[in-house]
Design a protein around this motif. Structure first.
Motif, short mmCIF file in Angstrom:
data_model
loop_
_atom_site.label_atom_id
_atom_site.label_comp_id
_atom_site.label_asym_id
_atom_site.label_seq_id
_atom_site.Cartn_x
_atom_site.Cartn_y
_atom_site.Cartn_z
N GLY A 228 14.46 -7.67 4.06
CA GLY A 228 13.25 -6.88 3.82
C GLY A 228 13.51 -5.65 2.97
O GLY A 228 12.62 -5.19 2.25
N GLU A 231 12.48 -5.18 -0.75
CA GLU A 231 11.10 -4.80 -1.15
C GLU A 231 11.07 -3.35 -1.67
O GLU A 231 10.16 -2.97 -2.40
CB GLU A 231 10.16 -4.85 0.05
CG GLU A 231 9.76 -6.25 0.47
CD GLU A 231 8.88 -6.22 1.70
OE1 GLU A 231 8.23 -5.20 1.98
OE2 GLU A 231 8.86 -7.25 2.40
N TYR A 232 12.03 -2.57 -1.25
CA TYR A 232 12.05 -1.15 -1.64
C TYR A 232 12.92 -0.92 -2.87
O TYR A 232 13.00 0.19 -3.37
CB TYR A 232 12.55 -0.29 -0.46
CG TYR A 232 11.62 -0.42 0.73
CD1 TYR A 232 10.56 0.46 0.89
CD2 TYR A 232 11.77 -1.46 1.64
CE1 TYR A 232 9.68 0.32 1.95
CE2 TYR A 232 10.89 -1.62 2.70
CZ TYR A 232 9.85 -0.72 2.85
OH TYR A 232 8.98 -0.87 3.89
N TRP A 234 12.69 -2.04 -6.13
CA TRP A 234 11.87 -2.68 -7.17
C TRP A 234 11.06 -1.56 -7.81
O TRP A 234 10.53 -0.71 -7.11
CB TRP A 234 10.95 -3.73 -6.52
CG TRP A 234 10.28 -4.63 -7.51
CD1 TRP A 234 9.02 -4.46 -8.02
CD2 TRP A 234 10.82 -5.81 -8.11
NE1 TRP A 234 8.75 -5.48 -8.90
CE2 TRP A 234 9.84 -6.31 -8.97
CE3 TRP A 234 12.05 -6.47 -8.00
CZ2 TRP A 234 10.04 -7.47 -9.73
CZ3 TRP A 234 12.23 -7.62 -8.75
CH2 TRP A 234 11.25 -8.11 -9.60
N LYS A 302 -0.95 0.24 -0.84
CA LYS A 302 -0.13 -0.98 -0.86
C LYS A 302 -1.00 -2.16 -0.44
O LYS A 302 -2.08 -1.96 0.14
CB LYS A 302 1.09 -0.84 0.03
CG LYS A 302 0.80 -0.76 1.52
CD LYS A 302 2.11 -0.80 2.30
CE LYS A 302 1.86 -0.75 3.78
NZ LYS A 302 3.06 -0.79 4.57
#
Ligand SMILES: NC(=O)c1ccc[n+]([C@@H]2O[C@H](COP(=O)([O-])OP(=O)(O)OC[C@H]3O[C@@H](n4cnc5c(N)ncnc54)[C@H](O)[C@@H]3O)[C@@H](O)[C@H]2O)c1
Length: 318
Positions: A228, A231-232, A234, A302
């Motif tokens: 997970g 996701e941070y 990018w 988001k």
């Protein structure tokens, strides 16, 4: 309040409406604006009011007001009651202003019929239901072991790691968790901006290549999937929402109050403030925006929420 009691949530999240309706129909959940009967009829109170950052500092007015309401209700309480701070608050808040407000309103010292703890919330907006059902950790910072044990009974069914510590450490864990993720986003944006300045470098493939590091994308037999955390890592418009910007700013100002410089956190916020304008510059370069009408789809901070608070899309359209 009426809407919640009718099973209609005031916010959007997949699965939330069915869950709320079912809890209301079964009679296991009811909402009220009157704290007193709610506290007299329960064993645990969770304080989860807003803790906004105003002028770079955490605003404690809601949390202190809520603590006073709880203290006033505890005057007539029989049986042990646990008060848990779930809001994100700076180290020292639970044992400082919150404890003081409850003690002065109730006339009872902590330990005298009531216990106090801090239980940070790690759920992600838009995925709160899923995150609540499958937590990765439960952190409880309690002032004594009896309170920790009494409080942890509400989480008895969960098998994830449970970390019991002091309220101050629990408070710090939440800020560090959010600030680390925000740091990864600003790092990604700095690198993404650099990649777009170099002809022939495809930033998306750069990240894909980085994500395939086995420490970020675990290799599990034949199955290779991203953790997970990628996701941070990018590039994009920067972080927004009601948590990351306010929490990084609050931790930065807290650092100053304890005499520590916060060069990393300063950079994280600086990069984030500039990032939406980079998007405008990029569009200007590729399309020349003068005289053009541009449709922007999706202003939420988001996907999966309808929350516009601190959305990086807002400075883009302003
Ligand atoms: N939103 C998230 O995804 C998230 C995740 C983790 C932690 N947190 C933390 O949880 C806290 C709340 O966040 P939020 O986004 O839900 O904030 P919010 O401002 O959307 O909601 C807080 C609610 O508390 C209500 N309130 C204020 N004072 C009250 C009182 N005395 N009695 C009863 N209700 C009262 C407000 O009316 C508001 O509806 C913050 O500290 C935040 O940092 C939020």
């Amino acid at each position: 309040m009426k809407e919640i009691n009718a099973g209609r949530p005031p916010i959007h999240e997949v699965g939330l409406e069915e869950l709320l309706r079912s809890a209301c129909n079964k009679g296991v959940l009811s909402a009220t604006t009157d704290a007193r009967p709610a506290i007299l009829d329960s064993e645990v109170t969770l304080i989860c009011v807003g803790t906004p950052t105003v002028d770079g500092r955490m605003d404690m007015s809601q949390i202190v007001a809520a603590a006073k309401e709880v203290g006033a209700a505890l005057v007539n309480k029989r049986g042990y009651h646990v008060v848990a701070v779930k809001s994100t608050v700076l180290p020292g808040t639970t044992e400082g202003p919150v404890k003081a407000a409850i003690e002065s309103e109730s006339g009872k010292r902590v330990g005298d019929g009531w216990g106090l703890c801090m239980n940070p919330e790690f759920l992600r907006e838009g995925r709160a239901v899923e995150d609540f059902r499958v937590p990765d950790r439960i952190v409880v910072g309690a002032t004594d072991s009896m309170t920790a044990e009494a409080f942890l009974r509400i989480y008895a069914e969960f098998t994830c790691p449970k970390l019991v510590t002091t309220p101050r450490t629990a408070e710090m864990i939440k800020y560090v968790s959010n600030s680390l993720l925000a740091t990864m986003i600003s790092f990604s944006n700095e690198i993404g901006n650099m990649c777009s300045a170099v002809p022939g470098v495809d930033a998306r493939l750069v990240w894909k290549g980085v994500h395939l590091d086995r420490r970020l994308t675990p290799i599990n037999g034949q199955v290779v999937g991203p953790a997970g955390v990628t996701e941070y890592l990018w590039h994009g418009l920067g972080f927004g929402g009601s948590c990351f910007p306010k929490d990084v700013a609050a931790l930065r100002s807290f650092g100053r109050t304890v005499g520590e410089r916060t060069r990393m956190l300063d950079a994280v916020l600086d990069i984030n403030a500039d990032q939406p304008l980079r998007m405008v510059a990029l569009l200007e370069k590729e399309l020349s925006l003068s005289g053009k009408t541009v449709a922007v789809l999706g202003l939420a901070f988001k996907p999966g929420t309808d929350d516009l608070r601190e959305s990086p899309a807002l400075p883009l359209v302003a």
